[in-house]
Design an enzyme around this catalytic site. Structure first.
Site, PDB file in Angstrom:
ATOM      1  N   ASP A 149      -9.082   5.140  98.152  1.00 52.31           N
ATOM      2  CA  ASP A 149      -9.104   5.951  99.372  1.00 52.31           C
ATOM      3  C   ASP A 149      -9.879   5.252 100.484  1.00 52.31           C
ATOM      4  OD1 ASP A 149      -9.017   8.025 101.213  1.00 52.31           O
ATOM      5  OD2 ASP A 149     -10.691   9.103 100.304  1.00 52.31           O
ATOM      6  N   ASP A 168      -5.585   5.575 106.452  1.00 48.90           N
ATOM      7  CA  ASP A 168      -6.176   6.307 105.327  1.00 48.90           C
ATOM      8  C   ASP A 168      -5.228   6.304 104.142  1.00 48.90           C
ATOM      9  OD1 ASP A 168      -7.494   7.966 103.611  1.00 48.90           O
ATOM     10  OD2 ASP A 168      -7.353   9.764 104.843  1.00 48.90           O
TER      11      ASP A 168
END
Length: 502
Positions: free
Chosen positions: A59, A251
């Site tokens: 992430d 992201d």
């Protein structure tokens, strides 16, 4: 400064992707997809003498690395056995000192909420970690991590054991930043992700030049998130969208790409207009049934700062839901004037995060695909972090118990997966029969939420039913960009205050 040409060029072109000791480049397989997983994850090996494997979501929108540990009563059933702290001779709980915002049982604790509404909490510790699986032979480094004592919502039902934040932290070093400090084994503060529709490759210390012929560079702001400037968006054969992208972030922990609502509608309608009568049979408002190639779909054109242009092909912005059904991989971000470039933006291209030169590299690529994980570690770590064969003989009682519990957890996990697959199949069949259009998969939005928003999210923390999950708006994420919320201890995410702690 040696940065742009620090690459894994000839060192790692084979399918095994081994550590390149000469160029000091680490490589690790990525697994997952945007359909059944809704994220991409990496294996990490934790502890000594025999490392324990943990699967963690990769992430770039958060900073903490944490995963399930033994004794967690509210944690779900995941791919790997829970980490057993007692089996690692190098594991140490982080003491409750002035660097820790909150304490629990005289140990440093953490709690992190995410914009999708899920949260994790537990105890911080230090131990040796290496990226990837055993055969890749990446060196181990001692880092700070989190040991879950509680999971809520999608963290309970996800397959991966935890999450590994790859975003930069100004208050405390992340796993990635600790690896960058190990200049004996890593050459530069650069990493890259190359996502295929199934799996991909993470490279640390540089990037793999064999995966792309040319890399376009744009300025990047590596401050809590990886921010870039998006100036234009257009559809080939269609219209150029209006302005108002706001701040833009890359992201990997967010499944889809999100645009402010008005721009999302313009983009969706423009693709549909260009596709009218030639891209396949429409199925609902955002899907098509396509039996052959996706070449009839238009490319989407991004223009970033310095007039750098990137083409987003249909093979990336569409995902195969099932069979010949393909759906749009971008969605509305509501009224929030922010753009989040998620996993669908990154598919079929190599994205290079050059943190030392504050620039982002983009290159179209046929990224390697991995779906099968190798066996868990079979070798113990030696004093220098390298692996040595595990000695044969009568196993220790702890190892025997660990193997027995691992088998039990695997069997329980398989039963849970089978049950969920049957439920999902039944739900999708009923949805199709009722509406005639496909149901959207449950997407992940793993940007960090602010401490202010945690109180709102905690109201639903006890409800771990995936069917009841609703997304928390990105306002929470945006407020985090105004002030660093990370704890001064390792990992990321705001620790609970003494008043908030249990």
């Amino acid at each position: 400064m040696n940065h742009g040409n620090v690459r894994a060029q000839d060192a790692d072109v084979g399918p095994r992707r081994l550590y390149d000791a000469e160029r000091r480049i680490q490589s690790a397989r990525l697994y997952g997809n945007v359909v059944s997983y809704q994220y991409y994850y990496i294996d990490i090996l934790v502890g000594t003498p025999l490392p324990q494997r943990a699967s963690v979501i990769a992430d770039t929108g958060s900073t903490i690395c944490a995963f399930t540990c033994t004794g967690c009563q509210s944690c779900g059933h995941h791919l790997d056995a829970n980490f057993d702290f007692s089996l690692s001779t190098s594991a140490q709980w982080m003491p409750c000192d002035k660097t820790c915002s909150t304490c629990r049982h005289n140990k440093c604790a953490y709690r992190q909420s995410y914009t999708e509404g899920s949260s994790i909490e537990g105890i911080r510790f230090t131990d040796y970690v290496s990226l990837g699986d055993e055969f890749q032979q990446n060196p181990a480094v001692k880092v700070h991590m989190g040991c879950h004592t509680r999971e809520t919502r999608l963290f309970v039902t996800q397959k991966a054991n935890g999450i590994m934040g790859l975003a930069p932290s100004s208050s405390s070093p992340t796993i990635l930043q600790e690896i960058f400090k190990d200049r004996a084994h890593v050459n530069a503060a650069i990493f890259s992700m190359c996502l295929a529709p199934e799996g991909g490759l993470l490279t640390v210390g540089g990037y793999n030049a064999s995966l792309a012929a040319h890399v376009d560079w744009i300025p990047m702001r590596p401050q809590q998130f990886y921010g870039i400037t998006l100036s234009k968006l257009a559809v080939e054969g269609g219209i150029e969208l209006g302005t108002g992208f706001g701040r833009t972030f890359v992201d990997s922990g967010t499944t889809y790409t999100y645009l402010p609502n008005s721009l999302y509608r313009q983009l969706r309608d423009s693709v549909k207009a260009v596709c009218e009568q030639k891209c396949g049979q429409p199925a609902g408002n955002t899907c098509w049934k396509v039996s052959g190639s996706l070449e009839a779909f238009p490319r989407i054109v991004f223009t970033f700062s310095k007039n750098t242009v990137m083409f987003w092909p249909a093979s990336s912005y569409l995902y195969r839901k099932t069979g010949d059904l393909h759906c749009l991989g971008f969605e509305s971000n509501g009224a929030v004037p922010e753009t989040v470039l998620g996993a669908t933006f990154m598919i079929n291209q190599m994205v290079v995060f050059d943190t030392q030169s504050s620039r982002l590299g983009l290159a179209h690529s046929q990224c390697p695909s991995f779906t099968q994980r190798p066996k868990p570690p079979q070798s113990v770590r030696s004093g220098n972090g390298l692996n040595t064969p595990h000695q044969k003989g009568k196993p220790a009682v702890a190892e025997t118990l660990f193997a027995a519990f691992s088998l039990l957890f695997v069997m329980l996990g398989l039963c849970l997966v089978a049950r969920n697959l049957l439920r999902a199949y039944g739900l999708s069949r009923r949805d199709m029969e009722k509406s005639g259009s496909p149901r959207r998969v449950r997407a992940r939005k793993l940007g960090r939420s602010s401490p202010v928003d945690e109180e709102m999210q905690s109201l639903a923390a006890d409800d771990t039913s995936d069917d009841n999950v609703t997304r928390v708006p990105l306002e929470a994420w945006l407020s985090a960009t105004g002030a660093e919320s990370d704890s001064p201890t390792a990992g990321s995410g705001p620790c609970l205050s003494e008043q908030e702690g249990r």
